[in-house]
Design a protein around this motif. Structure first.
Motif, PDB file in Angstrom:
ATOM      1  N   VAL A  35      12.272   4.715  -3.644  1.00  0.00           N
ATOM      2  CA  VAL A  35      11.550   3.470  -3.412  1.00  0.00           C
ATOM      3  C   VAL A  35      11.489   2.767  -4.760  1.00  0.00           C
ATOM      4  O   VAL A  35      10.772   3.199  -5.649  1.00  0.00           O
ATOM      5  CB  VAL A  35      10.126   3.734  -2.883  1.00  0.00           C
ATOM      6  CG1 VAL A  35       9.386   2.419  -2.697  1.00  0.00           C
ATOM      7  CG2 VAL A  35      10.177   4.503  -1.581  1.00  0.00           C
ATOM      8  N   PRO A  36      12.263   1.699  -4.958  1.00  0.00           N
ATOM      9  CA  PRO A  36      12.319   1.083  -6.290  1.00  0.00           C
ATOM     10  C   PRO A  36      11.041   0.305  -6.591  1.00  0.00           C
ATOM     11  O   PRO A  36      10.357  -0.139  -5.667  1.00  0.00           O
ATOM     12  CB  PRO A  36      13.516   0.144  -6.189  1.00  0.00           C
ATOM     13  CG  PRO A  36      13.631  -0.186  -4.757  1.00  0.00           C
ATOM     14  CD  PRO A  36      13.106   0.991  -3.988  1.00  0.00           C
ATOM     15  N   ASN A  43       4.539  -5.430   4.605  1.00  0.00           N
ATOM     16  CA  ASN A  43       5.528  -5.010   5.595  1.00  0.00           C
ATOM     17  C   ASN A  43       6.923  -4.887   4.992  1.00  0.00           C
ATOM     18  O   ASN A  43       7.718  -4.055   5.421  1.00  0.00           O
ATOM     19  CB  ASN A  43       5.522  -5.968   6.784  1.00  0.00           C
ATOM     20  CG  ASN A  43       4.374  -5.670   7.719  1.00  0.00           C
ATOM     21  OD1 ASN A  43       4.243  -4.551   8.206  1.00  0.00           O
ATOM     22  ND2 ASN A  43       3.506  -6.635   7.909  1.00  0.00           N
ATOM     23  N   GLN A  44       7.205  -5.717   3.982  1.00  0.00           N
ATOM     24  CA  GLN A  44       8.472  -5.542   3.260  1.00  0.00           C
ATOM     25  C   GLN A  44       8.504  -4.158   2.615  1.00  0.00           C
ATOM     26  O   GLN A  44       9.499  -3.446   2.674  1.00  0.00           O
ATOM     27  CB  GLN A  44       8.621  -6.608   2.169  1.00  0.00           C
ATOM     28  CG  GLN A  44       8.879  -7.991   2.710  1.00  0.00           C
ATOM     29  CD  GLN A  44       8.956  -9.028   1.613  1.00  0.00           C
ATOM     30  OE1 GLN A  44       8.747  -8.743   0.443  1.00  0.00           O
ATOM     31  NE2 GLN A  44       9.246 -10.254   1.991  1.00  0.00           N
ATOM     32  N   GLN A  45       7.368  -3.792   2.003  1.00  0.00           N
ATOM     33  CA  GLN A  45       7.318  -2.494   1.332  1.00  0.00           C
ATOM     34  C   GLN A  45       7.441  -1.371   2.363  1.00  0.00           C
ATOM     35  O   GLN A  45       8.123  -0.384   2.135  1.00  0.00           O
ATOM     36  CB  GLN A  45       6.015  -2.382   0.531  1.00  0.00           C
ATOM     37  CG  GLN A  45       5.933  -1.137  -0.333  1.00  0.00           C
ATOM     38  CD  GLN A  45       6.902  -1.182  -1.502  1.00  0.00           C
ATOM     39  OE1 GLN A  45       7.547  -2.195  -1.753  1.00  0.00           O
ATOM     40  NE2 GLN A  45       7.028  -0.074  -2.216  1.00  0.00           N
ATOM     41  N   ALA A 103      10.191   2.918   4.881  1.00  0.00           N
ATOM     42  CA  ALA A 103      10.731   3.472   6.124  1.00  0.00           C
ATOM     43  C   ALA A 103      12.170   3.917   5.936  1.00  0.00           C
ATOM     44  O   ALA A 103      12.592   4.976   6.390  1.00  0.00           O
ATOM     45  CB  ALA A 103      10.644   2.427   7.237  1.00  0.00           C
ATOM     46  N   ARG A 104      12.948   3.084   5.244  1.00  0.00           N
ATOM     47  CA  ARG A 104      14.349   3.411   5.025  1.00  0.00           C
ATOM     48  C   ARG A 104      14.480   4.690   4.202  1.00  0.00           C
ATOM     49  O   ARG A 104      15.269   5.578   4.532  1.00  0.00           O
ATOM     50  CB  ARG A 104      15.041   2.252   4.307  1.00  0.00           C
ATOM     51  CG  ARG A 104      16.507   2.481   4.036  1.00  0.00           C
ATOM     52  CD  ARG A 104      17.109   1.321   3.282  1.00  0.00           C
ATOM     53  NE  ARG A 104      16.610   1.240   1.932  1.00  0.00           N
ATOM     54  CZ  ARG A 104      16.238   0.116   1.333  1.00  0.00           C
ATOM     55  NH1 ARG A 104      16.294  -1.017   1.970  1.00  0.00           N
ATOM     56  NH2 ARG A 104      15.794   0.129   0.097  1.00  0.00           N
ATOM     57  N   GLU A 105      13.699   4.780   3.134  1.00  0.00           N
ATOM     58  CA  GLU A 105      13.854   5.907   2.219  1.00  0.00           C
ATOM     59  C   GLU A 105      13.210   7.182   2.764  1.00  0.00           C
ATOM     60  O   GLU A 105      13.755   8.258   2.631  1.00  0.00           O
ATOM     61  CB  GLU A 105      13.271   5.559   0.847  1.00  0.00           C
ATOM     62  CG  GLU A 105      13.941   4.357   0.185  1.00  0.00           C
ATOM     63  CD  GLU A 105      15.447   4.521   0.084  1.00  0.00           C
ATOM     64  OE1 GLU A 105      15.891   5.593  -0.372  1.00  0.00           O
ATOM     65  OE2 GLU A 105      16.180   3.596   0.476  1.00  0.00           O
ATOM     66  N   ALA A 143       8.563   4.653  -6.941  1.00  0.00           N
ATOM     67  CA  ALA A 143       8.073   3.933  -8.108  1.00  0.00           C
ATOM     68  C   ALA A 143       7.180   2.797  -7.650  1.00  0.00           C
ATOM     69  O   ALA A 143       7.622   1.938  -6.899  1.00  0.00           O
ATOM     70  CB  ALA A 143       9.240   3.400  -8.933  1.00  0.00           C
ATOM     71  N   GLN A 144       5.952   2.811  -8.098  1.00  0.00           N
ATOM     72  CA  GLN A 144       4.962   1.781  -7.733  1.00  0.00           C
ATOM     73  C   GLN A 144       5.044   1.487  -6.238  1.00  0.00           C
ATOM     74  O   GLN A 144       5.219   0.335  -5.849  1.00  0.00           O
ATOM     75  CB  GLN A 144       5.218   0.479  -8.509  1.00  0.00           C
ATOM     76  CG  GLN A 144       5.642   0.637  -9.943  1.00  0.00           C
ATOM     77  CD  GLN A 144       4.510   1.076 -10.847  1.00  0.00           C
ATOM     78  OE1 GLN A 144       3.380   1.293 -10.405  1.00  0.00           O
ATOM     79  NE2 GLN A 144       4.799   1.251 -12.116  1.00  0.00           N
ATOM     80  N   PRO A 145       4.890   2.519  -5.393  1.00  0.00           N
ATOM     81  CA  PRO A 145       5.153   2.277  -3.968  1.00  0.00           C
ATOM     82  C   PRO A 145       4.125   1.369  -3.304  1.00  0.00           C
ATOM     83  O   PRO A 145       4.387   0.875  -2.211  1.00  0.00           O
ATOM     84  CB  PRO A 145       5.099   3.680  -3.356  1.00  0.00           C
ATOM     85  CG  PRO A 145       4.240   4.465  -4.271  1.00  0.00           C
ATOM     86  CD  PRO A 145       4.479   3.902  -5.651  1.00  0.00           C
TER      87      PRO A 145
END
Lengths: 408, 626
Positions: free
Chosen positions: B340-341, B515-517, B522-524, B535-537
């Motif tokens: 999670v970047p 929701n973007q986050q 969700a993807r990762e 990172a800074q999730p």
């Protein structure tokens, strides 16, 4: 997710027809406004330089002239079978070169070098056309092989001319706008040398690809086997060649590549967000180079159309401005292959009708260039149109026309 | 304590954006010398309201009164001249200029045509003494710590005679100690009659410093409360509209084998300076290791090196025992790592891609999303497809040709009144020929489309038959993107991770930040990675989403993932970590068990105190927050 359990009920992909039609509003209004301003120029010219007795008379005359000009334009472009043929023949290279610019745009590259790629493509296809003799016994077979070879040579030449700026962008960060412009100049001068007619009186030999006529800068004519087959020959000088179908097929293939393939997914991602592309494990350098190669090949094909389908040899003025019109065509078509077909058709019609317009109304055909430039301005600075007609923004971020310097 | 004098009044302000009611009938009063906290989740309308007050937006309806007088600001410039100052979350300072130059920028003190630097410095010094805002007017901005830079921003506002100060998320970039200092400054300013609007979503801070709290949700003011009467829980409930679990329910960790091993890792930042120095640590399966540190102490670069985005200058990274130092991002992903970047807009998503596309952003190339063939098999498949399509095209063309000759062409000729083709002149034939050409064009396009559909259909049916000859895509993936599978995946993940979106074909950029986050998470997380680097999730997202993401992190850990959590939020580190790695200036200053240290000790370590000093002494050297 490695396992997807539900496979039976495919979710319906929302096809937002209304949204797609909305995308047409700005380009259509841009064309409309440009034509309107073009007419205004015609009317004003008449008002200031007219020979009528009064300003009012000149004004009326000006309006009449404008009307005559546009009816002449439409007549010349669509009025009869030879007009329509002329339009379609002019549309063909514009579709290819428009695709060359639009495809690069999708990959985040502003390809101003379509002109150079196209010129190189014309020359390489001409070279295969006149230097290689294909005789396989059967004339149809020979033609198929020769045309294919010449076309591929054109695409290869263009691809090479596109690949170099692509490599420079990917590995040194040199901005593609600058390098492609420079490569236009290099192409022009390289071709000038290749086709130089020489000066027999002073003992200066002609360039390596000149036909040896001693005066004119041009290549020899290509063999009949390398000519694109004519599919319709109406009365008049122009004949419709197979190129139009090739262009339409190319547009559809490009559309499928962009929307349906993993390569298209990668390419669009690099164009929209190169850092996210890097995060996703995409080699941005590789995509950048490939994008320019394919864009160059498309531009090269546009050049080959002129050589193999229209002129049957290369003369420098046959491709004049085609690569620059391509930028307007791509932008007006919103970088969408189908949009490119439509806008190329519009530009083809304008070019085809210009002569008839001048003949019928006395308005200089340069007004067409003015209108085309206005269209470019309105689609590039979309905000003007949106403000003029009070259209709300589409919401999404606009396609970035150019990115900054730096390696990718 | 604030006086009763009202300096700013917002009455019934409504602001509508396309599709969103950003502010609905918002009322707000600000007294002289008051610290008013504006609390709300992202997207609650706080920023919109402040931008209306600051003259960046115009309200659709409602009025704003400044000291009883109705005002209509056309631009921030007018707002500034009326005594409103705003300190943005991202500082608007010029790094290479001095403090004094930055402060007077735009309002320069001139001596003829030249900038009077000394006079500027003198005025800045006077201000900083008057309000006890310690700062050297001649220091260059880029050499100052973030906390001091913020002070410069405040001085900048005061220099323009601000009586109302709007602070937008001012604590996001500060260490716990700097936060304490900022609060002292705020109280001081308030005591001197400056009114402050303090925008935040951090509950603790609100309770610590505000005189009054206005809570916003969905564009409306849902409550005005006093800190004495509130608790974190009550505020959170008001803010989110339901009860919120503030503490993470976390069973003790059961660490197993080592998954990530970092050994003497070093790296440079973008400017070529040492950013990561000789860092070593391990993360085991089933534990959360938190990397604590103030922003800009090498955490960003560390994560980039681990995930293949930045070359290592030295040392080793091993994941599952495999050396992945300087491996490509794809190889890292393929090794079972989820990332999670920290900057989702730059790295984690493509705004104009759909939610479905974003949810396969880094796995699109692998099955099941990308179907056979791979690039090498492309020629075979292309030839097969071309043969099929050509065959269909030919059959259609033959049928049409017969029909054309038998019926259509005579019909066209009849319409043009031509009885005998042989006898007709070219001129007469122009019309029919034109019509014929157009018909040919249309039919060709139509045939091509039909042939494409039929060929695709047959190819789909043939797939099981030719599958043995085609291996699924490798590292470079297959050629064709299977949109159905991509959408299926999205439907599943949207449900599983509660992503609020109208549909999976909505663009990612149109979702709210939270929701973007969740989409990135969700993807990762959805891949069930062996190693999870987050990172800074939860940066910049709402409480509800934070709660959800925290729970997911813990459940990933309990499912056996090794989790590396990098966060600038000390609370987050303390709540989730089993072990904590503290970074300062690119080095690890301490690695501690989370339950053996206090929040304050970690805070001191983050500020650069040595491990012996901090861990050897009794906690409570720093006043506890709130």
């Amino acid at each position: 997710m490695s396992e997807v359990t539900v496979v039976t009920t495919a979710p319906v992909r929302a096809v937002n027809l209304f949204g797609r039609l909305r995308a047409l509003i700005v380009p259509l209004l841009a064309v409309f406004t440009a034509v309107l301003i073009g007419s205004l120029f015609i009317v004003l010219t008449s008002v200031f330089t007219g020979t009528g007795a009064s300003v009012g008379e000149n004004l009326v005359k000006g309006v009449q002239t404008a009307g005559a000009a546009f009816s002449g334009l439409l007549n010349g472009a669509f009025g009869d079978s030879s007009g329509l043929t002329r339009t379609l023949v002019k549309t063909t290279p514009l579709i290819f070169s428009g695709l060359a610019v639009a495809f690069a745009f999708k990959g985040g590259l502003f390809n101003i070098g379509a002109q150079g790629q196209l010129a190189i493509g014309s020359v390489t296809s001409a070279w295969v056309g006149f230097a290689i003799r294909v005789d396989l016994g059967n004339p149809v077979l020979s033609a198929v092989v020769h045309v294919t070879l010449a076309l591929l040579a054109g695409m290869l030449g263009g691809a090479l001319w596109g690949a170099i700026p692509g490599l420079l962008k990917a590995y040194t960060g040199a901005h593609e706008v600058i390098t492609t412009i420079m490569f236009n100049f290099i192409a022009t001068n390289l071709i000038a040398w290749l086709l130089y007619a020489g000066s027999p009186g002073e003992g200066i030999p002609p360039g390596p690809l000149n036909d040896g006529n001693g005066v004119i800068t041009r290549t020899p004519t290509i063999y009949p086997t390398a000519q694109l087959p004519v599919i319709y020959d109406p009365p008049g000088p122009q004949a419709l060649h197979l190129g139009l179908f090739l262009a339409l097929i190319a547009a559809i293939v490009i559309l499928l590549v962009l929307t349906r393939t993993t390569f298209g997914f990668e390419l669009r991602m690099v164009g929209l967000n190169p850092t996210a592309a890097r995060y996703s494990g995409i080699s941005v350098k590789r995509i950048t180079v490939l994008t320019m190669i394919i864009a160059g090949a498309l531009a090269g094909a546009a050049g080959a159309m002129q050589t193999l389908g229209v002129n049957y040899r290369y003369e420098p003025n046959q491709s004049l401005g085609l690569g620059f019109d391509a930028i307007t065509v791509a932008l007006l078509g919103a970088n969408n292959p189908i949009g490119v077909i439509l806008s190329a058709f519009l530009f083809g019609a304008m070019d085809a009708g210009a002569t008839r317009m001048q003949f019928n109304s006395g308005v200089q055909s340069e007004i067409i260039v003015v209108i085309q430039a206005l269209i470019l301005m309105f689609v590039a600075a979309e905000e003007i149109i949106r403000t003029m007609y009070r259209i709300r923004g589409a919401g999404g971020p606009a396609q970035k026309l150019s990115t900054g310097w730096g390696q990718r | 304590m604030p006086s009763n004098e009202v300096v700013l009044e917002v009455i019934g302000v409504t602001k509508r954006f396309p599709g969103v009611l950003a502010n609905h009938d918002v009322n707000l009063t600000l007294h002289k010398g008051e610290i008013l906290a504006l609390l709300g989740e992202n997207g609650a309308g706080k920023s919109t309201l402040m931008n209306i007050i600051y003259g960046l937006y115009h309200a659709d309806s409602g009025t704003i009164k400044l000291k009883g007088k109705e005002v209509h600001f056309a631009s921030p410039r007018e707002a500034i001249h009326s005594g409103i100052g705003m300190v943005h979350q991202h500082f608007q300072l010029i790094p290479v200029m001095t403090v004094a130059e930055n402060v007077v920028l735009g309002e320069e003190v001139t001596d003829g045509a030249f900038l009077d630097r000394q006079e500027a410095a003198r005025r800045v010094r006077a201000l900083s003494e008057q309000y006890r805002l310690e700062v050297d007017p001649n220091a260059v901005i880029e050499e100052l710590p973030v906390g001091v830079q913020q002070r410069v921003e405040i001085i900048k506002a005061l220099y323009r005679d601000a009586e109302i100060l709007i602070l937008d998320e001012p604590t996001a970039v500060l260490t716990p100690q700097e936060v304490q200092e900022l609060f002292k400054i705020m109280r001081d300013l308030a005591a001197r009659g400056v009114s402050i609007i303090f925008i935040t979503h951090k509950l603790k801070e609100v309770l610590a410093v505000a005189h009054r709290i206005v809570v916003m949700r969905d564009g409306e003011v849902v409550g005005t409360v006093l800190p004495e009467e509130s608790t974190q829980e009550s505020l959170a409930a008001l803010m989110v509209g339901r009860e919120v679990l503030l503490r993470v329910n976390k069973p003790p960790a059961r660490p197993k084998e080592v998954v990530l091993e970092v050994e003497n890792l070093s790296a440079y930042d973008d400017r070529g300076h040492h950013a990561v120095n000789n860092v070593s640590f391990v993360v085991r399966s089933g534990e959360v290791v938190g990397v604590a540190g103030v922003q800009g102490n090498g955490q960003t670069e560390l994560v980039e090196v681990l995930t293949g985005l930045r070359p290592a200058a030295g040392g080793h990274v091993r994941i599952n025992g495999k050396d992945l130092t300087n491996a490509s991002p794809r190889a890292v992903t393929a090794s079972g790592t989820g990332h999670v970047p920290e900057d989702r807009h730059r790295f984690g998503m493509v705004s104009s891609y759909t939610v479905a596309e974003n949810l396969v952003l880094n796995v699109y190339y692998a099955p099941p999303y990308s179907t056979a063939p791979s690039l090498r098999q492309l020629p075979f498949v292309t030839v097969l497809y071309a043969a099929l399509a050509l065959g269909v095209f030919a059959i259609l063309a033959v049928i049409w040709n017969a029909l054309w000759k038998a019926a259509l062409w005579p019909l066209v000729l009849g319409l043009h009144g031509i009885a005998d083709v042989e006898a007709a002149s070219r001129q007469e034939m122009a019309g029919p020929e034109l019509f014929g050409m157009l018909a040919l064009l249309v039919m060709a396009l139509l045939f091509a489309y039909v042939a494409h559909r039929v060929a695709t259909l047959i190819m789909g049916r043939l797939q099981p038959v030719i599958a043995p000859f085609l291996k699924r895509g490798g590292e470079n993936g297959g050629v064709v993107l299977d949109h159905d599978r991509v959408d299926h995946n999205a439907v599943t993940l949207v449900k599983q991770f509660d992503i609020r979106t109208p549909s999976v074909t909505t663009t990612g950029g149109s979702l709210s930040g939270g929701n973007q986050q969740k989409m990135v998470v969700a993807r990762e997380f959805g891949r069930r990675p062996r190693l999870l680097i987050a990172a800074q999730p939860t940066r910049g997202i709402d409480v509800g989403s934070i709660e959800f993401i925290h729970q997911q992190l813990v459940s990933q850990r309990d499912a056996g993932a090794a989790v590396l959590l990098v966060s600038a939020e000390l609370d987050e580190i303390m709540a989730l970590s089993d072990r904590i790695v503290v970074m300062y200036k690119g080095s690890v200053v301490a690695t501690v068990n989370a339950d053996s240290v206090t929040r304050e000790q970690v805070g001191l370590l983050m500020a650069g105190a040595s491990a012996e000093d901090v861990l050897g002494q009794v906690p409570a050297a720093v006043p506890a927050l709130a």
